[in-house]
Design a protein around this motif. Structure first.
Motif, PDB file in Angstrom:
ATOM      1  N   ALA A 231       0.755  -1.165  -0.054  1.00 27.35           N
ATOM      2  CA  ALA A 231       0.122  -0.051   0.238  1.00 27.35           C
ATOM      3  C   ALA A 231       0.871   1.088  -0.136  1.00 27.35           C
ATOM      4  O   ALA A 231       0.545   2.264  -0.577  1.00 27.35           O
ATOM      5  N   THR A 232       2.023   1.324   0.699  1.00 28.78           N
ATOM      6  CA  THR A 232       2.918   2.334   0.711  1.00 28.78           C
ATOM      7  C   THR A 232       3.649   2.517  -0.704  1.00 28.78           C
ATOM      8  O   THR A 232       3.596   3.639  -1.198  1.00 28.78           O
ATOM      9  N   ALA A 233       3.751   1.300  -1.226  1.00 30.95           N
ATOM     10  CA  ALA A 233       4.532   1.493  -2.661  1.00 30.95           C
ATOM     11  C   ALA A 233       3.520   1.918  -3.715  1.00 30.95           C
ATOM     12  O   ALA A 233       3.857   2.902  -4.525  1.00 30.95           O
ATOM     13  N   GLN A 234       2.092   1.571  -3.496  1.00 32.06           N
ATOM     14  CA  GLN A 234       0.944   2.119  -4.358  1.00 32.06           C
ATOM     15  C   GLN A 234       0.898   3.576  -4.264  1.00 32.06           C
ATOM     16  O   GLN A 234       0.881   4.387  -5.082  1.00 32.06           O
ATOM     17  N   GLU A 235       0.987   3.876  -2.835  1.00 31.63           N
ATOM     18  CA  GLU A 235       0.944   5.592  -2.472  1.00 31.63           C
ATOM     19  C   GLU A 235       1.949   6.332  -3.614  1.00 31.63           C
ATOM     20  O   GLU A 235       1.413   7.177  -3.938  1.00 31.63           O
ATOM     21  N   ALA A 236       3.172   5.607  -3.488  1.00 31.89           N
ATOM     22  CA  ALA A 236       4.454   6.567  -4.174  1.00 31.89           C
ATOM     23  C   ALA A 236       3.950   6.388  -5.702  1.00 31.89           C
ATOM     24  O   ALA A 236       4.021   7.481  -6.414  1.00 31.89           O
ATOM     25  N   ARG A 237       3.338   5.537  -6.112  1.00 27.76           N
ATOM     26  CA  ARG A 237       2.883   5.389  -7.690  1.00 27.76           C
ATOM     27  C   ARG A 237       1.752   6.559  -7.939  1.00 27.76           C
ATOM     28  O   ARG A 237       1.799   7.089  -9.216  1.00 27.76           O
ATOM     29  N   VAL A 238       1.008   6.772  -6.874  1.00 30.69           N
ATOM     30  CA  VAL A 238      -0.413   7.572  -7.310  1.00 30.69           C
ATOM     31  C   VAL A 238       0.545   8.886  -7.182  1.00 30.69           C
ATOM     32  O   VAL A 238       0.106   9.663  -7.981  1.00 30.69           O
ATOM     33  N   TRP A 239       1.284   9.226  -6.356  1.00 32.25           N
ATOM     34  CA  TRP A 239       1.844  10.529  -6.238  1.00 32.25           C
ATOM     35  C   TRP A 239       2.738  10.770  -7.479  1.00 32.25           C
ATOM     36  O   TRP A 239       2.784  11.746  -7.941  1.00 32.25           O
ATOM     37  N   ALA A 240       3.254   9.685  -8.064  1.00 28.90           N
ATOM     38  CA  ALA A 240       3.970   9.864  -9.398  1.00 28.90           C
ATOM     39  C   ALA A 240       3.000  10.500 -10.543  1.00 28.90           C
ATOM     40  O   ALA A 240       3.373  11.175 -11.260  1.00 28.90           O
ATOM     41  N   ARG A 241       1.768   9.653 -10.556  1.00 25.17           N
ATOM     42  CA  ARG A 241       0.878  10.156 -11.601  1.00 25.17           C
ATOM     43  C   ARG A 241       0.371  11.650 -11.267  1.00 25.17           C
ATOM     44  O   ARG A 241       0.249  12.332 -12.017  1.00 25.17           O
ATOM     45  N   LEU A 242       0.359  12.161  -9.872  1.00 23.70           N
ATOM     46  CA  LEU A 242      -0.128  13.334  -9.418  1.00 23.70           C
ATOM     47  C   LEU A 242       0.910  14.593  -9.898  1.00 23.70           C
ATOM     48  O   LEU A 242       0.736  15.584  -9.680  1.00 23.70           O
ATOM     49  N   GLY A 243       2.109  14.042  -9.753  1.00 23.76           N
ATOM     50  CA  GLY A 243       3.353  14.874 -10.169  1.00 23.76           C
ATOM     51  C   GLY A 243       3.977  15.808  -8.941  1.00 23.76           C
ATOM     52  O   GLY A 243       4.645  16.511  -9.001  1.00 23.76           O
ATOM     53  N   ASP A 244       3.513  14.958  -7.675  1.00 22.63           N
ATOM     54  CA  ASP A 244       4.338  15.811  -6.330  1.00 22.63           C
ATOM     55  C   ASP A 244       5.587  15.090  -6.005  1.00 22.63           C
ATOM     56  O   ASP A 244       5.606  13.920  -5.676  1.00 22.63           O
ATOM     57  N   VAL A 245       6.762  15.800  -6.459  1.00 17.08           N
ATOM     58  CA  VAL A 245       7.895  14.999  -6.422  1.00 17.08           C
ATOM     59  C   VAL A 245       8.377  14.726  -4.754  1.00 17.08           C
ATOM     60  O   VAL A 245       9.039  13.988  -4.527  1.00 17.08           O
ATOM     61  N   GLY A 246       7.974  15.849  -3.849  1.00 20.25           N
ATOM     62  CA  GLY A 246       8.232  15.867  -2.489  1.00 20.25           C
ATOM     63  C   GLY A 246       7.599  14.628  -1.908  1.00 20.25           C
ATOM     64  O   GLY A 246       7.922  13.810  -1.023  1.00 20.25           O
ATOM     65  N   ALA A 247       6.350  14.378  -2.264  1.00 21.68           N
ATOM     66  CA  ALA A 247       5.337  13.121  -1.698  1.00 21.68           C
ATOM     67  C   ALA A 247       5.797  11.940  -2.145  1.00 21.68           C
ATOM     68  O   ALA A 247       5.922  10.802  -1.559  1.00 21.68           O
ATOM     69  N   ILE A 248       6.411  11.858  -3.475  1.00 22.21           N
ATOM     70  CA  ILE A 248       7.058  10.669  -4.056  1.00 22.21           C
ATOM     71  C   ILE A 248       8.246  10.490  -3.277  1.00 22.21           C
ATOM     72  O   ILE A 248       8.121   9.020  -2.882  1.00 22.21           O
ATOM     73  N   ARG A 249       9.101  11.010  -2.917  1.00 19.04           N
ATOM     74  CA  ARG A 249      10.195  10.808  -2.092  1.00 19.04           C
ATOM     75  C   ARG A 249       9.943  10.396  -0.856  1.00 19.04           C
ATOM     76  O   ARG A 249      10.426   9.417  -0.560  1.00 19.04           O
ATOM     77  N   ARG A 250       9.050  10.767  -0.244  1.00 23.13           N
ATOM     78  CA  ARG A 250       8.704  10.702   1.272  1.00 23.13           C
ATOM     79  C   ARG A 250       8.112   9.158   1.183  1.00 23.13           C
ATOM     80  O   ARG A 250       8.599   8.624   2.127  1.00 23.13           O
ATOM     81  N   ALA A 251       7.319   8.706   0.188  1.00 19.31           N
ATOM     82  CA  ALA A 251       6.537   7.717   0.269  1.00 19.31           C
ATOM     83  C   ALA A 251       7.548   6.467  -0.172  1.00 19.31           C
ATOM     84  O   ALA A 251       7.787   5.349   0.409  1.00 19.31           O
ATOM     85  N   LEU A 252       8.571   6.771  -1.021  1.00 15.55           N
ATOM     86  CA  LEU A 252       9.638   5.890  -1.426  1.00 15.55           C
ATOM     87  C   LEU A 252      10.682   5.714  -0.158  1.00 15.55           C
ATOM     88  O   LEU A 252      11.161   4.488   0.056  1.00 15.55           O
ATOM     89  N   ASP A 253      10.856   6.635   0.585  1.00 18.69           N
ATOM     90  CA  ASP A 253      11.433   6.495   1.877  1.00 18.69           C
ATOM     91  C   ASP A 253      11.086   5.613   2.915  1.00 18.69           C
ATOM     92  O   ASP A 253      11.775   4.889   3.358  1.00 18.69           O
ATOM     93  N   ARG A 254       9.577   5.694   2.797  1.00 19.01           N
ATOM     94  CA  ARG A 254       8.820   4.738   3.758  1.00 19.01           C
ATOM     95  C   ARG A 254       9.042   3.271   3.261  1.00 19.01           C
ATOM     96  O   ARG A 254       9.234   2.508   3.871  1.00 19.01           O
ATOM     97  N   VAL A 255       9.003   3.267   2.083  1.00 21.97           N
ATOM     98  CA  VAL A 255       9.117   1.884   1.621  1.00 21.97           C
ATOM     99  C   VAL A 255      10.377   1.253   1.817  1.00 21.97           C
ATOM    100  O   VAL A 255      10.652   0.189   2.051  1.00 21.97           O
ATOM    101  N   GLU A 256      11.319   2.001   1.591  1.00 21.29           N
ATOM    102  CA  GLU A 256      12.919   1.697   1.828  1.00 21.29           C
ATOM    103  C   GLU A 256      12.821   1.198   3.414  1.00 21.29           C
ATOM    104  O   GLU A 256      13.621   0.210   3.546  1.00 21.29           O
ATOM    105  N   ARG A 257      12.295   1.948   4.214  1.00 22.21           N
ATOM    106  CA  ARG A 257      12.438   1.671   5.623  1.00 22.21           C
ATOM    107  C   ARG A 257      12.011   0.317   5.788  1.00 22.21           C
ATOM    108  O   ARG A 257      12.390  -0.589   6.619  1.00 22.21           O
ATOM    109  N   LEU A 258      10.791   0.374   5.243  1.00 20.31           N
ATOM    110  CA  LEU A 258       9.844  -1.030   5.475  1.00 20.31           C
ATOM    111  C   LEU A 258      10.372  -2.364   4.900  1.00 20.31           C
ATOM    112  O   LEU A 258      10.315  -3.441   5.346  1.00 20.31           O
ATOM    113  N   THR A 259      11.286  -2.177   3.680  1.00 20.29           N
ATOM    114  CA  THR A 259      11.805  -3.155   3.090  1.00 20.29           C
ATOM    115  C   THR A 259      13.299  -3.408   3.493  1.00 20.29           C
ATOM    116  O   THR A 259      13.949  -4.395   3.084  1.00 20.29           O
ATOM    117  N   ALA A 260      13.837  -2.482   4.319  1.00 16.68           N
ATOM    118  CA  ALA A 260      15.236  -2.751   4.733  1.00 16.68           C
ATOM    119  C   ALA A 260      15.488  -4.074   5.498  1.00 16.68           C
ATOM    120  O   ALA A 260      14.551  -4.475   6.389  1.00 16.68           O
TER     121      ALA A 260
END
Length: 398
Positions: A231-260
């Motif tokens: 769901a977090t990765a999905q959120e990042a993809r939605v932000w990519a479609r919406l074009g919010d670079v800051g939100a994309i990075r924050r969501a991807l950072d959360r994915v990275e922490r969850l998958t570490a």
């Protein structure tokens, strides 16, 4: 796709064609039908007419099997309603729970390799079996195991219907899965139901709804669960479609922490078990959609891992999507020639499911905008393979 299309028709048509040793082109010549029309029938993308089914019965010597399938279409919504009604029953029976659970895992693990039209009848059969067992008597513990298996099967069935763009059937089975999960008090299945709806919204261009559903799924999903990561990765993809670079990075950072330090699961191909390779693939998609300069490097690494020999690899659907991601990244990097080649490989593989077709259309649109002459070849392939046989540029990219 209308819910009246019976997926068994396509499976049966392919069986009788292959039994005769015919290709789609050779069958088209015998039956005086176009190759693309026969492809749509086999893939469950188009409902056959009764006269067409009878004609194909005669050409293939199918003994009327195809015509009978057309005369008795599947009512997906009614099936889902029957399942939902059974969830509330209190007297159930069954002594094959382990086999049901094993079969459920097997089907979820087949998702990356089987085509949706081939997987759907198998899921339907297992789900119907669970439904029959819910009419009998077992202990409360056994009943919960049945409900959990039914929940997984119903959400998987909804996902396959989304892949086939059968929206009404998909929505009905998401509701059925939610009912199973609520009665079993299974939070992860509840979260997957929300995430599945988010994915449907994303494929349909309803980004705000997809974002809300992704966030709901994260709140419902148990800590450390695959559903929360997805769901977090999905959120990042939605932000990519919406074009919010800051939100994309924050969501991807959360994915990275969850998958570490996330270990590879016992069955990495299982659709509901997150693995490091899936995390990388989702990151590549997100960066490609966002036009991030780092997308090319990530997407190349993902494709190299998925398909090292160029034959589709063990997960051909993911490989096709990875080619589209890399192609999109290459267009942004000023390399449209290679992007065309990758797009052609993805489309010609036959592994771009209807719900993902807009991604092939988007790549075609991007390469055509560059003016590269090779784009004509990709357009020809898209015209041949696109659902409904309509020119891809006339479709919305979402």
């Amino acid at each position: 796709m209308a819910s009246s299309v019976d997926p068994r028709f396509g499976v049966a048509l392919r069986h009788f064609r292959e039994r005769r040793g015919l290709s789609l082109r050779s069958l088209g010549q015998l039956a005086h039908r176009s190759k693309s029309h026969l492809h749509e029938l086999e893939a469950g993308l188009k409902a056959p007419m009764v006269d067409t089914a009878r004609h194909l019965d005669r050409v293939l010597g199918a003994g009327g099997v195809l015509a009978r399938l057309v005369d008795a279409p599947v009512d997906h919504v009614a099936e889902a309603g029957e399942l939902r009604a059974r969830v509330a029953a209190s007297d159930v029976s069954g002594d094959v729970l382990e086999r049901i659970e094993q079969g459920t895992d097997d089907l979820a693990s087949s998702y990356p390799t089987l085509t949706p039209v081939d997987l759907l009848p198998l899921v339907r059969r297992h789900l119907a079996y669970v439904g029959r067992l819910l009419d009998g008597r077992v202990t409360l513990a056994q009943r919960r195991r049945l409900l959990v298996a039914g929940g997984w099967l119903a959400v998987l069935r909804a996902t396959v219907h989304i892949d086939l763009r059968q929206r009404t059937a998909a929505a009905a089975h998401v509701r059925a899965a939610r009912d199973f999960a609520e009665h079993a008090e299974h939070a992860e299945i509840q979260a997957w139901c929300l995430e599945t709806r988010a994915w449907a919204g994303l494929t349909q261009g309803d980004y705000r709804a997809a974002l809300d559903l992704s966030e709901q799924a994260q709140r419902v999903a148990p800590r450390g669960s695959s559903a929360r990561i997805q769901a977090t990765a999905q959120e990042a993809r939605v932000w990519a479609r919406l074009g919010d670079v800051g939100a994309i990075r924050r969501a991807l950072d959360r994915v990275e922490r969850l998958t570490a330090n996330l270990p590879v699961p016992e069955r990495a191909e299982h659709h509901y078990r997150y693995d490091p390779a899936k995390a990388a693939a989702y990151t590549a998609t997100t960066l490609a959609w966002a036009g991030d300069p780092g997308a090319e490097q990530v997407a190349r690494a993902v494709l190299g891992d998925l398909d090292p020999h160029g034959d589709g690899g063990a997960r051909p659907r993911r490989s096709a999507s990875a080619r589209l991601d890399l192609g999109l990244a290459l267009v942004a990097a000023g390399q449209p020639d290679e992007a065309v080649a990758l797009g052609a490989q993805a489309v010609a593989s036959g592994r771009v499911v209807p719900s993902n077709w807009w991604r092939a259309v988007e790549l075609l649109t991007k390469v055509e905008q560059t003016g590269v002459p090779e784009a004509a070849m990709l357009r020809d392939l898209c015209t041949e393979y696109t659902p409904g046989q309509r020119p891809p540029a006339d479709r919305t990219t979402g």
